[in-house]
Design a protein around this motif. Structure first.
Motif, PDB file in Angstrom:
ATOM      1  N   PRO A 106       6.713  57.754  -4.498  1.00  0.00           N
ATOM      2  CA  PRO A 106       6.072  58.916  -3.846  1.00  0.00           C
ATOM      3  C   PRO A 106       5.192  58.549  -2.666  1.00  0.00           C
ATOM      4  O   PRO A 106       5.131  59.291  -1.670  1.00  0.00           O
ATOM      5  CB  PRO A 106       5.255  59.542  -4.983  1.00  0.00           C
ATOM      6  CG  PRO A 106       5.940  59.108  -6.236  1.00  0.00           C
ATOM      7  CD  PRO A 106       6.483  57.741  -5.952  1.00  0.00           C
ATOM      8  N   LEU A 107       4.492  57.426  -2.739  1.00  0.00           N
ATOM      9  CA  LEU A 107       3.581  57.024  -1.673  1.00  0.00           C
ATOM     10  C   LEU A 107       4.285  56.961  -0.319  1.00  0.00           C
ATOM     11  O   LEU A 107       3.710  57.353   0.705  1.00  0.00           O
ATOM     12  CB  LEU A 107       2.966  55.657  -2.008  1.00  0.00           C
ATOM     13  CG  LEU A 107       2.104  55.005  -0.925  1.00  0.00           C
ATOM     14  CD1 LEU A 107       0.875  55.842  -0.626  1.00  0.00           C
ATOM     15  CD2 LEU A 107       1.698  53.592  -1.346  1.00  0.00           C
ATOM     16  N   THR A 108       5.522  56.497  -0.289  1.00  0.00           N
ATOM     17  CA  THR A 108       6.266  56.376   0.963  1.00  0.00           C
ATOM     18  C   THR A 108       6.353  57.713   1.693  1.00  0.00           C
ATOM     19  O   THR A 108       6.088  57.813   2.892  1.00  0.00           O
ATOM     20  CB  THR A 108       7.677  55.842   0.683  1.00  0.00           C
ATOM     21  OG1 THR A 108       7.595  54.579   0.005  1.00  0.00           O
ATOM     22  CG2 THR A 108       8.466  55.666   1.974  1.00  0.00           C
ATOM     23  N   HIS A 109       6.709  58.744   0.957  1.00  0.00           N
ATOM     24  CA  HIS A 109       6.947  60.053   1.566  1.00  0.00           C
ATOM     25  C   HIS A 109       5.635  60.763   1.911  1.00  0.00           C
ATOM     26  O   HIS A 109       5.532  61.400   2.967  1.00  0.00           O
ATOM     27  CB  HIS A 109       7.779  60.907   0.614  1.00  0.00           C
ATOM     28  CG  HIS A 109       9.041  60.223   0.172  1.00  0.00           C
ATOM     29  ND1 HIS A 109      10.090  59.986   1.034  1.00  0.00           N
ATOM     30  CD2 HIS A 109       9.404  59.692  -1.029  1.00  0.00           C
ATOM     31  CE1 HIS A 109      11.055  59.360   0.381  1.00  0.00           C
ATOM     32  NE2 HIS A 109      10.657  59.167  -0.861  1.00  0.00           N
ATOM     33  N   GLU A 110       4.640  60.655   1.036  1.00  0.00           N
ATOM     34  CA  GLU A 110       3.367  61.321   1.306  1.00  0.00           C
ATOM     35  C   GLU A 110       2.647  60.650   2.476  1.00  0.00           C
ATOM     36  O   GLU A 110       1.979  61.325   3.275  1.00  0.00           O
ATOM     37  CB  GLU A 110       2.484  61.318   0.057  1.00  0.00           C
ATOM     38  CG  GLU A 110       3.120  61.909  -1.194  1.00  0.00           C
ATOM     39  CD  GLU A 110       3.493  63.382  -1.070  1.00  0.00           C
ATOM     40  OE1 GLU A 110       3.167  64.010  -0.036  1.00  0.00           O
ATOM     41  OE2 GLU A 110       4.117  63.908  -2.014  1.00  0.00           O
ATOM     42  N   LEU A 111       2.777  59.333   2.588  1.00  0.00           N
ATOM     43  CA  LEU A 111       2.165  58.632   3.717  1.00  0.00           C
ATOM     44  C   LEU A 111       2.839  59.033   5.024  1.00  0.00           C
ATOM     45  O   LEU A 111       2.168  59.240   6.048  1.00  0.00           O
ATOM     46  CB  LEU A 111       2.257  57.123   3.504  1.00  0.00           C
ATOM     47  CG  LEU A 111       1.704  56.231   4.626  1.00  0.00           C
ATOM     48  CD1 LEU A 111       0.279  56.602   4.972  1.00  0.00           C
ATOM     49  CD2 LEU A 111       1.798  54.753   4.230  1.00  0.00           C
ATOM     50  N   ALA A 112       4.167  59.158   4.998  1.00  0.00           N
ATOM     51  CA  ALA A 112       4.873  59.616   6.201  1.00  0.00           C
ATOM     52  C   ALA A 112       4.431  61.033   6.572  1.00  0.00           C
ATOM     53  O   ALA A 112       4.271  61.353   7.761  1.00  0.00           O
ATOM     54  CB  ALA A 112       6.380  59.574   5.959  1.00  0.00           C
ATOM     55  N   ALA A 113       4.220  61.880   5.574  1.00  0.00           N
ATOM     56  CA  ALA A 113       3.754  63.239   5.836  1.00  0.00           C
ATOM     57  C   ALA A 113       2.352  63.225   6.428  1.00  0.00           C
ATOM     58  O   ALA A 113       2.053  63.972   7.375  1.00  0.00           O
ATOM     59  CB  ALA A 113       3.782  64.059   4.546  1.00  0.00           C
ATOM     60  N   LEU A 114       1.477  62.368   5.892  1.00  0.00           N
ATOM     61  CA  LEU A 114       0.103  62.297   6.407  1.00  0.00           C
ATOM     62  C   LEU A 114       0.085  61.800   7.851  1.00  0.00           C
ATOM     63  O   LEU A 114      -0.649  62.334   8.688  1.00  0.00           O
ATOM     64  CB  LEU A 114      -0.730  61.381   5.510  1.00  0.00           C
ATOM     65  CG  LEU A 114      -2.197  61.203   5.909  1.00  0.00           C
ATOM     66  CD1 LEU A 114      -2.931  62.548   5.910  1.00  0.00           C
ATOM     67  CD2 LEU A 114      -2.893  60.229   4.963  1.00  0.00           C
ATOM     68  N   ARG A 115       0.894  60.806   8.138  1.00  0.00           N
ATOM     69  CA  ARG A 115       0.960  60.334   9.523  1.00  0.00           C
ATOM     70  C   ARG A 115       1.526  61.421  10.429  1.00  0.00           C
ATOM     71  O   ARG A 115       1.144  61.540  11.594  1.00  0.00           O
ATOM     72  CB  ARG A 115       1.804  59.067   9.596  1.00  0.00           C
ATOM     73  CG  ARG A 115       1.115  57.848   8.980  1.00  0.00           C
ATOM     74  CD  ARG A 115       1.690  56.546   9.511  1.00  0.00           C
ATOM     75  NE  ARG A 115       0.878  55.417   9.074  1.00  0.00           N
ATOM     76  CZ  ARG A 115       1.243  54.527   8.159  1.00  0.00           C
ATOM     77  NH1 ARG A 115       2.427  54.643   7.583  1.00  0.00           N
ATOM     78  NH2 ARG A 115       0.445  53.543   7.810  1.00  0.00           N
TER      79      ARG A 115
END
Length: 275
Positions: free
Chosen positions: A216-225
């Motif tokens: 999950p971290l991969t996708h949420e980090l991409a969303a935050l960026r």
């Protein structure tokens, strides 16, 4: 089935009381683990120092253009670090001798553990938000009311999703509680390496990139960026939803894993104390 043997509303397992009592235990643990002083001047300072360290590496290596990339990644990573502590806190039940009582309870073992360690989600979310809003502007991140509100949601989703990863790992090592800290540390360090925290995901070979997509971290980090960069709302939402779906998949594995632990424990009698 006769009326005298038919289950009634008073004997059927109730999920809501279980969730309520489990959450109360999590809050009680939080009060024991931290005081406001130890959290503020101990844990928070430690985590902010970690974010600063990895971000300043860019400046020391003349990669100043990457400072914003690194501060966002490492600030969000903080909540993932705390969320994976669920591996260790779940193992406490065996060492304390309470696992047999949990297995004997008239409900699925997994739901106890789902709420048992929610304190890590709360503290992880708080720590990451402080890092993002306090350190982000120092390295060029500009927040508006809209982007800050989106960041709060994404940090919470990241903490919950990583918590689900930790739950699945906790079920995996439930019979070997001595491995709890090793598994927890390897898990969050692995996420720090492959999920886009320090370097872009596409820096890695394709098999590693595929592995990163399961976290999950991969996708949420991409969303935050994407929020910080002003990406279209649809793209940000798609990434956030994908992260939530990935977290739900890990939660399903955790439920199955704890079910296996309970069944094997009943069958073999191996649900007593452990090390």
């Amino acid at each position: 089935m006769t009326a005298s043997t038919r289950p009634n509303a008073s004997t059927r397992p109730k999920a809501l009381p279980l969730l309520r009592h489990g959450s109360a235990i999590a809050l009680a643990d939080l009060a024991v683990i931290y005081t406001w002083k130890t959290w503020l001047f101990g844990w928070l300072v430690r985590m902010l120092s970690q974010v600063l360290f990895f971000t300043l590496v860019a400046r020391l290596t003349d990669a100043g253009g990457d400072e914003e990339f690194l501060v966002i990644g490492n600030a969000l990573m903080v909540c993932a670090i705390e969320a994976t502590m669920v591996v260790a806190s779940s193992a406490w039940e065996r060492s304390l001798g309470t696992l047999p009582l949990l297995v004997a309870a008239p409900t699925h073992l997994a739901w106890t553990f789902v709420v048992r360690s929610l304190q890590w989600v709360l503290t992880g979310t708080a720590t990451s938000l402080v890092a993002l809003f306090a350190l982000g502007p120092v390295f060029g991140v500009r927040w508006t009311l809209g982007s800050a509100s989106a960041a709060v949601v994404l940090v919470l989703l990241t903490a919950l999703g990583t918590y689900c990863v930790g739950l699945a790992l906790a079920a995996l090592v439930a019979d070997r509680p001595s491995l709890r800290n090793l598994v927890s540390n390897v898990a969050y360090l692995g996420m720090m390496v492959v999920c886009g925290v320090q370097v872009p995901v596409d820096h890695w070979p394709v098999p590693v990139q595929l592995l990163a997509q399961t976290i999950p971290l991969t996708h949420e980090l991409a969303a935050l960026r994407g929020v910080v960069d002003g990406d279209p709302a649809a793209r940000i939402l798609g990434r956030a939803v994908l992260g939530a779906v990935t977290g739900a998949g890990w939660l399903a594995m955790a439920v199955l894993g704890f079910g296996r632990v309970a069944r094997r424990g009943r069958r073999t009698g191996t649900i007593e104390f452990g090390t």
